[in-house]
Scaffold this active site. Structure first.
Site, PDB file in Angstrom:
ATOM      1  CB  SER A 132      -0.957   0.009   1.198  1.00 48.25           C
ATOM      2  OG  SER A 132      -0.225  -0.072   2.403  1.00 48.25           O
ATOM      3  CG  ASN A 190      -4.370  -4.524  12.914  1.00 42.72           C
ATOM      4  OD1 ASN A 190      -3.739  -4.462  11.862  1.00 42.72           O
ATOM      5  ND2 ASN A 190      -4.853  -5.664  13.401  1.00 42.72           N
ATOM      6  CB  THR A 241     -40.164  25.725  -9.978  1.00 40.90           C
ATOM      7  OG1 THR A 241     -41.383  26.171 -10.589  1.00 40.90           O
ATOM      8  CG2 THR A 241     -39.871  26.610  -8.775  1.00 40.90           C
ATOM      9  CG  HIS A 242     -41.515  22.042 -12.428  1.00 42.84           C
ATOM     10  ND1 HIS A 242     -41.747  20.723 -12.107  1.00 42.84           N
ATOM     11  CD2 HIS A 242     -42.109  22.782 -11.458  1.00 42.84           C
ATOM     12  CE1 HIS A 242     -42.471  20.658 -11.002  1.00 42.84           C
ATOM     13  NE2 HIS A 242     -42.695  21.893 -10.577  1.00 42.84           N
ATOM     14  CG  ASN A 294     -16.824  25.353 -24.701  1.00 38.43           C
ATOM     15  OD1 ASN A 294     -17.889  25.766 -25.138  1.00 38.43           O
ATOM     16  ND2 ASN A 294     -15.970  24.644 -25.428  1.00 38.43           N
ATOM     17  CD  GLU A 296     -19.339  21.823 -20.022  1.00 38.74           C
ATOM     18  OE1 GLU A 296     -20.053  21.345 -20.898  1.00 38.74           O
ATOM     19  OE2 GLU A 296     -18.288  22.443 -20.280  1.00 38.74           O
ATOM     20  CE1 TYR A 305      -6.367  -2.928   8.651  1.00 35.21           C
ATOM     21  CE2 TYR A 305      -5.535  -5.172   8.326  1.00 35.21           C
ATOM     22  CZ  TYR A 305      -5.637  -3.846   7.911  1.00 35.21           C
ATOM     23  OH  TYR A 305      -5.013  -3.443   6.761  1.00 35.21           O
ATOM     24  CD  GLN A 317      -3.036  -2.297   2.163  1.00 37.40           C
ATOM     25  OE1 GLN A 317      -2.274  -2.449   3.117  1.00 37.40           O
ATOM     26  NE2 GLN A 317      -2.891  -2.955   1.025  1.00 37.40           N
ATOM     27  CE  LYS A 319      -4.114   3.129   4.324  1.00 40.01           C
ATOM     28  NZ  LYS A 319      -5.143   2.351   5.058  1.00 40.01           N
TER      29      LYS A 319
HETATM   30  N1  ARG Z   1      -1.171  -1.075   5.206  1.00 43.91           N
HETATM   31  C1  ARG Z   1      -2.150  -1.520   6.135  1.00 43.91           C
HETATM   32  C2  ARG Z   1      -3.443  -0.712   5.933  1.00 43.91           C
HETATM   33  O1  ARG Z   1      -3.365   0.298   5.342  1.00 43.91           O
HETATM   34  C3  ARG Z   1      -1.673  -1.352   7.534  1.00 43.91           C
HETATM   35  C4  ARG Z   1      -2.291  -2.281   8.491  1.00 43.91           C
HETATM   36  C5  ARG Z   1      -1.815  -3.685   8.257  1.00 43.91           C
HETATM   37  N2  ARG Z   1      -2.304  -4.564   9.269  1.00 43.91           N
HETATM   38  C6  ARG Z   1      -2.245  -5.878   9.109  1.00 43.91           C
HETATM   39  N3  ARG Z   1      -2.729  -6.591  10.083  1.00 43.91           N
HETATM   40  N4  ARG Z   1      -1.743  -6.433   8.051  1.00 43.91           N
HETATM   41  O2  ARG Z   1      -4.492  -1.087   6.371  1.00 43.91           O
END
Ligand code: ARG
Length: 457
Positions: free
Chosen positions: A20, A106, A151-152, A281, A286, A313, A318, A321
């Site tokens: 990651s 975690n 409206t509409h 434009n 848009e 967890y 993961q 993010k």
């Molecule tokens: N890269 C992991 C994440 O973003 C970190 C946590 C990993 N934990 C694990 N038990 N493998 O979630």
């Protein structure tokens, strides 16, 4: 890091899926800050000697410097946490192995991401306030400009341009309130939760909470290590911001068309056509409209990820993010562009005025009949007949001969002479929250204060 029980390292194929770092490297400042707080917490309970504690703290500072200089670029590590730890080994040697005592990735990742999210909310709030303040400034200049309210998609009643802009400012107030409310729940400390069942070392979580600027300490380690409600809440608030920007954009795209011609985008917020030289434009609006689809996608993807996993967890988490970062990055480019385009928009009051068709007075006429004692349902029908007559004769509603109007109802001929100006019509709806001057001025004042104050509550 976890290789002890395996005879082989991960295959290339697994590594490519599992890593990651390409996404989470931006968490390094939070990872370093949380690690330093953890070192101090371990020092306080005697897991680290004062010498070890200061060695690790200095080492983490040097790691931060290297990361600020780009040490994460091209790094081979699995994620930001293992990257920081590897660099710490390079800085302080085997003593770095004590950092992860009583901690898990975690509780670490949950802590880092919450810290990152708190900053992201503050940034987003400032950008929303800037857009809101711009809408208020442009609205203040537009108090006297009267145009049809729709409206509409149909001309309905006359309103002030200020009033239309303010109708797009109020949703931003609610967006900021939603973010501020979510922020309270984001500010809960996971660190000290271990992998799922708490830490094996009696660290003081209240001191940790204070050191890191959280509001409270999480109540259940299994819950907080697997909880991404805070991401979902922020993604929802962002998706709704996107929806609001999309609606604002849709309205302005229409008003910028030659058919309406109410507004004109400044040169530096317009785009041209590679083929048709005349084009101006509204790409900015848009794209604001289209990006909202992507923000909704981020929210739906996260909720779908969460719904299938048990407490605690799972690696599914993961994926949170990439979605949160995408949503925040998207708004970070959309909001300044929309703000700039609105700040520099030219308003054509003549075109607005020219669009005021006399049929917009139909409600005023019905109201005048009510004042003459006609029940509203009846007056609605009578004015409807007058509209039909105007259409049949091909004349504006207020040009139907008085005698013809009086033939429909004796009070209607008189009502036609009492209509007054467009300004009178707008001022006729003077209830709080309406389009009258007093109501618009009250709103301008309230919104000016709301968008000047940081925090959005
Ligand atoms: N890269 C992991 C994440 O973003 C970190 C946590 C990993 N934990 C694990 N038990 N493998 O979630």
């Amino acid at each position: 890091m976890w290789g002890g029980r395996f005879t082989l390292g991960p295959s290339q194929a697994l590594d490519a899926l599992n890593r990651s770092l390409p996404v989470d490297h931006r968490l390094w400042p939070q990872d370093v800050i949380a690690s330093k707080a953890w070192v101090q917490a371990l020092g306080r309970v005697g897991v680290l000697t004062p010498v070890e504690e200061s060695q690790l703290l200095d080492g983490l500072d040097r790691v931060a410097e290297r990361l600020a200089d780009g040490a994460a670029v091209g790094a081979p590590d699995e994620d930001v946490h293992t990257l920081v730890e590897r660099l710490l080994y390079e800085e302080v040697g085997p003593g770095a192995g004590k950092l992860h005592t009583g901690r898990s990735r975690n509780d670490q990742v949950a802590t880092d991401l919450r810290l990152w999210t708190l900053d992201a909310i503050d940034q987003l709030d400032a950008e929303l306030a800037a857009l809101g303040a711009t809408l208020v400034t442009r609205a203040r200049e537009g108090t006297d400009a009267i145009l049809p309210g729709y409206t509409h998609g149909q001309r309905a009643q006359p309103v002030r341009w200020a009033y239309v802009l303010l109708a797009h400012a109020w949703p931003l107030v609610r967006d900021r309130q939603r973010l501020a409310d979510a922020r309270r729940r984001v500010a809960e400390l996971p660190l000290g939760s271990g992998a799922l069942a708490g830490s094996g070392f009696a660290v003081d979580r209240v001191l940790l909470k204070e050191a890191l600027g959280f509001r409270s300490v999480s109540a259940n380690a299994l819950d907080v290590t697997g909880d991404r409600d805070f991401v979902a809440e922020v993604l929802f608030a962002i998706a709704l911001v996107g929806t609001h920007l999309s609606r604002l954009g849709a309205e302005l795209i229409q008003y910028a068309s030659s058919e309406y011609g109410f507004v004109r985008l400044a040169d530096d917020f317009s785009t041209g056509s590679s083929l048709m030289p005349q084009k101006r434009n509204p790409d900015v609006f848009e794209l604001a409209r289209a990006k909202s689809a992507r923000l909704l996608g981020d929210l739906v993807a996260l909720l779908t990820t969460l719904k299938g996993i048990p407490a605690g967890y799972s690696k599914d988490l993961q994926e949170d993010k990439a979605l949160l970062f995408d949503a925040c990055d998207t708004l970070a480019v959309v909001l300044p562009a929309v703000t700039g385009a609105i700040a520099s928009l030219a308003v054509d009051r003549q075109r607005m005025h020219a669009a005021l068709d006399a049929c917009l007075r139909a409600t005023d006429l019905a109201d005048l009949l009510v004042e003459a004692g006609v029940p509203f349902r009846e007056s609605h029908g009578l004015v409807g007949k007058l509209v039909r007559e105007a259409e049949r004769a091909g004349v504006p509603l207020d040009r139907v001969p008085e005698a013809v109007a009086a033939g429909i109802h004796p009070a209607l001929g008189a009502a036609l002479t009492q209509l007054g100006t467009w300004e009178d019509s707008v001022e006729g709806r003077a209830t709080p929250g309406g389009a009258s001057r007093k109501s618009v001025e009250d709103q301008l004042e309230e919104l000016r204060k709301l968008f000047a104050a940081a925090g959005g509550t």
